[in-house]
Design a protein around this motif. Sequence first.
Motif, mmCIF file in Angstrom:
data_model
loop_
_atom_site.group_PDB
_atom_site.id
_atom_site.type_symbol
_atom_site.label_atom_id
_atom_site.label_comp_id
_atom_site.label_asym_id
_atom_site.label_seq_id
_atom_site.Cartn_x
_atom_site.Cartn_y
_atom_site.Cartn_z
ATOM 1 N N HIS A 1 0.833 -1.192 0.000
ATOM 2 C CA HIS A 1 0.000 0.000 0.000
ATOM 3 C C HIS A 1 0.865 1.237 0.000
ATOM 4 C CE1 HIS A 1 -2.889 2.983 1.477
ATOM 5 N NE2 HIS A 1 -3.754 2.211 0.883
ATOM 6 N N PRO A 2 1.425 1.684 -1.137
ATOM 7 C CA PRO A 2 2.228 2.875 -1.200
ATOM 8 C C PRO A 2 1.385 4.123 -1.039
ATOM 9 C CG PRO A 2 1.974 1.924 -3.371
ATOM 10 C CD PRO A 2 1.338 0.998 -2.411
ATOM 11 N N LEU A 3 2.048 5.312 -1.107
ATOM 12 C CA LEU A 3 1.376 6.591 -0.935
ATOM 13 C C LEU A 3 0.189 6.685 -1.861
ATOM 14 C CD1 LEU A 3 1.361 9.515 0.159
ATOM 15 C CD2 LEU A 3 2.750 10.127 -1.803
ATOM 16 N N ARG A 4 -0.959 7.019 -1.288
ATOM 17 C CA ARG A 4 -2.098 7.130 -2.124
ATOM 18 C C ARG A 4 -2.685 8.478 -1.905
ATOM 19 N NH1 ARG A 4 -5.341 2.299 -2.868
ATOM 20 N NH2 ARG A 4 -4.938 2.093 -0.706
ATOM 21 N N SER A 5 -1.684 9.194 -0.918
ATOM 22 C CA SER A 5 -2.631 10.056 -1.149
ATOM 23 C C SER A 5 -3.098 9.210 -2.120
ATOM 24 C CB SER A 5 -2.277 11.422 -1.426
ATOM 25 O OG SER A 5 -1.851 12.035 -0.256
ATOM 26 N N HIS A 6 -2.452 8.167 -1.857
ATOM 27 C CA HIS A 6 -1.969 6.931 -1.385
ATOM 28 C C HIS A 6 -1.616 6.001 -2.492
ATOM 29 C CE1 HIS A 6 -5.677 6.120 1.014
ATOM 30 N NE2 HIS A 6 -4.994 6.822 1.710
ATOM 31 N N TYR B 1 -2.714 13.266 9.265
ATOM 32 C CA TYR B 1 -3.185 12.351 8.223
ATOM 33 C C TYR B 1 -2.154 11.270 7.915
ATOM 34 C CZ TYR B 1 -4.242 10.528 3.605
ATOM 35 O OH TYR B 1 -4.466 9.689 2.546
ATOM 36 N N PHE B 2 -0.937 11.678 7.596
ATOM 37 C CA PHE B 2 0.070 10.691 7.207
ATOM 38 C C PHE B 2 0.512 9.829 8.384
ATOM 39 C CE2 PHE B 2 0.571 13.574 3.541
ATOM 40 C CZ PHE B 2 0.444 12.631 2.533
ATOM 41 N N LEU C 1 -1.461 8.884 10.963
ATOM 42 C CA LEU C 1 -2.508 7.886 11.171
ATOM 43 C C LEU C 1 -2.579 6.899 10.008
ATOM 44 C CD1 LEU C 1 -5.267 10.204 12.686
ATOM 45 C CD2 LEU C 1 -4.133 8.287 13.842
ATOM 46 N N LEU C 2 -2.326 7.377 8.801
ATOM 47 C CA LEU C 2 -2.316 6.478 7.646
ATOM 48 C C LEU C 2 -1.207 5.434 7.782
ATOM 49 C CD1 LEU C 2 -3.314 5.651 4.842
ATOM 50 C CD2 LEU C 2 -1.771 7.377 3.875
ATOM 51 N N PHE C 3 -0.056 5.865 8.274
ATOM 52 C CA PHE C 3 1.050 4.928 8.490
ATOM 53 C C PHE C 3 0.646 3.848 9.496
ATOM 54 C CE2 PHE C 3 4.571 3.723 11.311
ATOM 55 C CZ PHE C 3 5.420 3.110 10.394
ATOM 56 N N LEU C 4 -0.019 4.247 10.572
ATOM 57 C CA LEU C 4 -0.432 3.285 11.594
ATOM 58 C C LEU C 4 -1.501 2.336 11.060
ATOM 59 C CD1 LEU C 4 -0.563 5.620 14.739
ATOM 60 C CD2 LEU C 4 1.156 3.872 14.200
ATOM 61 N N VAL C 5 -2.450 2.874 10.300
ATOM 62 C CA VAL C 5 -3.482 2.017 9.704
ATOM 63 C C VAL C 5 -2.836 0.968 8.806
ATOM 64 C CG1 VAL C 5 -5.408 1.946 8.087
ATOM 65 C CG2 VAL C 5 -5.334 3.722 9.836
ATOM 66 N N THR C 6 -1.894 1.414 7.981
ATOM 67 C CA THR C 6 -1.217 0.491 7.062
ATOM 68 C C THR C 6 -0.446 -0.576 7.829
ATOM 69 O OG1 THR C 6 -0.986 2.295 5.464
ATOM 70 C CG2 THR C 6 0.394 0.355 5.129
ATOM 71 N N ARG C 7 0.201 -0.177 8.897
ATOM 72 C CA ARG C 7 1.006 -1.126 9.674
ATOM 73 C C ARG C 7 0.137 -2.186 10.358
ATOM 74 N NH1 ARG C 7 5.557 0.410 14.304
ATOM 75 N NH2 ARG C 7 6.122 -1.750 14.799
ATOM 76 N N TYR C 8 -1.038 -1.785 10.851
ATOM 77 C CA TYR C 8 -1.889 -2.705 11.606
ATOM 78 C C TYR C 8 -3.126 -3.123 10.813
ATOM 79 C CZ TYR C 8 0.976 -1.314 15.595
ATOM 80 O OH TYR C 8 2.037 -1.081 16.452
ATOM 81 N N ARG C 9 -3.047 -3.079 9.502
ATOM 82 C CA ARG C 9 -4.208 -3.360 8.660
ATOM 83 C C ARG C 9 -4.721 -4.794 8.784
ATOM 84 N NH1 ARG C 9 0.323 -2.840 5.553
ATOM 85 N NH2 ARG C 9 0.934 -4.577 4.175
ATOM 86 N N ASP C 10 -3.892 -5.706 9.257
ATOM 87 C CA ASP C 10 -4.300 -7.106 9.384
ATOM 88 C C ASP C 10 -4.703 -7.464 10.811
ATOM 89 O OD1 ASP C 10 -3.820 -7.856 6.651
ATOM 90 O OD2 ASP C 10 -1.681 -7.697 7.090
ATOM 91 N N ARG C 11 -4.841 -6.473 11.669
ATOM 92 C CA ARG C 11 -5.236 -6.713 13.055
ATOM 93 C C ARG C 11 -6.501 -5.921 13.375
ATOM 94 N NH1 ARG C 11 0.613 -5.853 16.125
ATOM 95 N NH2 ARG C 11 1.897 -7.052 14.634
#
Length: 229
Positions: free
Chosen positions: A6-11, A68-69, A71-81
């Motif tokens: 999941h790279p930058l999407r702005s993402h 934003y970035f 919290l986005l980093f944390l969401v990406t890191r814990y996306r499977d939990r």
Amino acid sequence: MNERQHPLRSHAFGAHASTAVIDGAARKVLRNTYLLLAMTLAFSALTAGAAAALQLPRPGILLTLAGYFGLLFLVTRYRDRGLGVALVFALTGFMGYTLGPVISHYLSMPNGSQTVMLAMGGTAAIFVALSAYATTTRRDLSFMGGFLTVGILVAFLAGLAAIFLQIPALSLTVSAVFVLLMSGLILYETNQIVRGGETNYVMATVSLFVSIFNLFSSLLHLLGFSSNE
């Protein structure tokens, strides 16, 4: 929740599959994504309404980007939990808070309520229409990924330039471009879910939420400018 890059999407944009017909696994991801998206939109609307009612000040561009970035980093890191879901609410709630003062500003303008309602209605209509197409078409829209990545990055940098250099014309142009890019991202992300290329409903929710958020903000900016002309 399965892992995906999941790279930058702005993402961003993940891998893609070639399945043309939605299968059971993709249907489950789509259902979970829409359910979480509905809840986060409601929560974000609540925080935006509270911020507007309390007349909270704008957090500023630096705090907005950091929040934003971060919290986005944390969401990406814990996306499977399970924590990933809670962090999605934290991210969308924060984004709602940043939108509250903006809505309050437009509501204070002549015909402000009509402008906000038109932006909301336009956003809803675009999302429903594009989602319906993306879930029924047999076309593989994965070719849009590279274009959208580059386009969003360029538009994001142009938007920062418009803010710091205070160039209204550039800001309006960026808003118009973002309407097109976010519409494309809704098509792309939904099609990815349907075709099995997106298997993590947490990240799919974030992608669609950011698309809706930016689509609404851009339409609000354009309609607000038009109403003042």
